[in-house]
Design an enzyme around this catalytic site. Structure first.
Site, PDB file in Angstrom:
ATOM      1  N   GLY A  61      -0.816  -4.582   0.896  1.00 34.00           N
ATOM      2  CA  GLY A  61      -1.999  -5.409   0.737  1.00 34.00           C
ATOM      3  C   GLY A  61      -2.104  -6.562   1.720  1.00 34.00           C
ATOM      4  O   GLY A  61      -3.199  -6.926   2.156  1.00 34.00           O
ATOM      5  N   HIS A  86      -4.141   3.890  -6.278  1.00 27.41           N
ATOM      6  CA  HIS A  86      -3.067   4.891  -6.305  1.00 27.41           C
ATOM      7  C   HIS A  86      -3.375   5.809  -7.481  1.00 27.41           C
ATOM      8  O   HIS A  86      -3.804   5.360  -8.540  1.00 27.41           O
ATOM      9  CB  HIS A  86      -1.715   4.206  -6.467  1.00 27.41           C
ATOM     10  CG  HIS A  86      -0.535   5.133  -6.455  1.00 27.41           C
ATOM     11  ND1 HIS A  86      -0.500   6.299  -5.712  1.00 27.41           N
ATOM     12  CD2 HIS A  86       0.662   5.067  -7.097  1.00 27.41           C
ATOM     13  CE1 HIS A  86       0.683   6.890  -5.883  1.00 27.41           C
ATOM     14  NE2 HIS A  86       1.391   6.169  -6.732  1.00 27.41           N
ATOM     15  N   GLU A 100      22.779  -1.312  15.840  1.00 26.38           N
ATOM     16  CA  GLU A 100      22.500   0.074  16.230  1.00 26.38           C
ATOM     17  C   GLU A 100      21.740   0.854  15.154  1.00 26.38           C
ATOM     18  O   GLU A 100      20.856   1.656  15.474  1.00 26.38           O
ATOM     19  CB  GLU A 100      23.812   0.809  16.560  1.00 26.38           C
ATOM     20  CG  GLU A 100      24.470   0.356  17.846  1.00 26.38           C
ATOM     21  CD  GLU A 100      23.600   0.603  19.065  1.00 26.38           C
ATOM     22  OE1 GLU A 100      22.774   1.538  19.050  1.00 26.38           O
ATOM     23  OE2 GLU A 100      23.742  -0.153  20.048  1.00 26.38           O
TER      24      GLU A 100
END
Length: 341
Positions: A134, A108, A227
């Protein structure tokens, strides 16, 4: 057009000729270390004294040592610690043990993009960022596949940084799925934006608001949960497999019409303006500064928000319903079995 690389484009032998030190053995760390080792790479894992991960790594057959010793032994040092820990560990234990010609690898770009880590000029700085947690990087590798990954070069001291990064990605299994060329800035900014506006922040806020709206209108919390949260996975799976148009083809005409006419009323110009504002905060470093400051202060606001979220009615309702559906957690157990967690 984006540039993508696959197995035929990588020199598998480059990374096999290096000594790789994986710093950290969490979600990404365990996947990188194990995949690399099984691809024939010389790997050691660097962990802090007393780390609870040491026994897991050793049980998996990996050489385990301290962060400083691993950085000294390795000529490719892979920093897979949490973003907020990387700068301190780098300064204290990694930087003193780097040599000219070494390579630093990140998954990153946060610490490089925002200047929290400044490598010496004679070191390659590369990013190989799997677009997956990972545990899935590990599982897909063991199943013979791979997850798409991003590749970027911040510093090319050797003139071979890109080739080395691609070789590393190959050993990780990423070239089976495709490796996309990018930059540290693009990966960092789009990753943070996606997490905050869509994947985590946007989705959780939307789900919670929908649940609250139905419950406040007098509907059963269980119906609201099914929902607004439970069925979300079914829709996302369709989008993942077939795209948005494919999902719309698979749902009812009623659902599709409601999607296309009511969705834009929710995601309107005001929401888009707020998205742009959030992106601005990422690009100019305000979010990074806020997050670093929050950690230095001991994470008080972070802890407060975590507690508030955990206490929400949707969590209690969901826990009760999921307990009646053991198959829902079966996938998580499979991931834990693969990682040894």
């Amino acid at each position: 057009m984006a540039t993508l690389f696959y197995e035929k484009d990588a020199d598998a032998e480059l990374i096999k000729g290096r000594k790789v030190a994986v710093i950290g053995y969490g979600s990404q760390g365990h996947a990188h270390a194990l995949n690399l080792a099984e691809s024939g790479v010389d790997v050691r894992v660097g962990l802090r004294e007393g780390s609870s991960s040491a026994a897991k790594a050793a049980k998996a057959g990996l050489a385990v040592t301290t962060v400083a010793e691993a950085a000294a032994e390795g000529d490719v040092v892979v920093i897979l610690l949490p973003d907020t820990e990387q700068a301190a560990v780098y300064e204290e234990q990694i930087a003193p043990n780097l040599a000219d010609g070494d390579a630093l690898v990140f998954a990153h770009g946060f610490n490089i993009r925002f200047g929290l880590v400044t490598p010496p000029p004679a070191v390659d700085v590369v990013m190989v960022a799997p677009k997956s947690p990972g545990h899935l990087v590990r599982r897909t590798y063991t199943e013979g596949g791979g997850v798409p990954s991003l590749l970027a070069v911040h510093q090319d001291a050797s003139g071979k940084a890109h080739a080395l990064g691609l070789s590393y990605a190959h050993a990780l299994g990423a070239t089976r799925a495709g490796v996309l060329d990018t930059t540290f800035a693009e990966e960092t900014e789009t990753d943070l934006f996606g997490e905050q506006v869509v994947l985590c922040g946007g989705v959780t806020a939307l789900v919670t608001a929908g649940f609250e709206t139905l419950v406040q209108a007098g509907y059963q919390p269980e119906s609201a949960y099914f929902e607004c949260l439970h069925e979300l996975k079914l829709i996302v799976d369709l989008m993942y497999e077939q795209g948005i148009s494919g999902m719309r083809f698979s749902v009812s005409d009623t659902a599709e019409y409601g999607d296309m006419t009511r969705g834009p009323r929710l995601i309107n110009d005001a929401v888009r303006a707020e998205m742009r504002s959030i992106l601005d905060e990422i690009q100019d470093g305000r979010f990074a500064a806020e997050w670093v400051a929050e950690n230095k202060a001991g994470r008080p606001h972070f802890a407060e928000l975590q507690a508030k979220g955990a206490a929400h009615q949707i969590e209690d309702v969901g826990a009760r319903l999921r307990a009646m559906m053991p198959f829902v957690s079966a996938g998580r157990q499979r991931l834990e079995d693969v990682s040894g967690g």
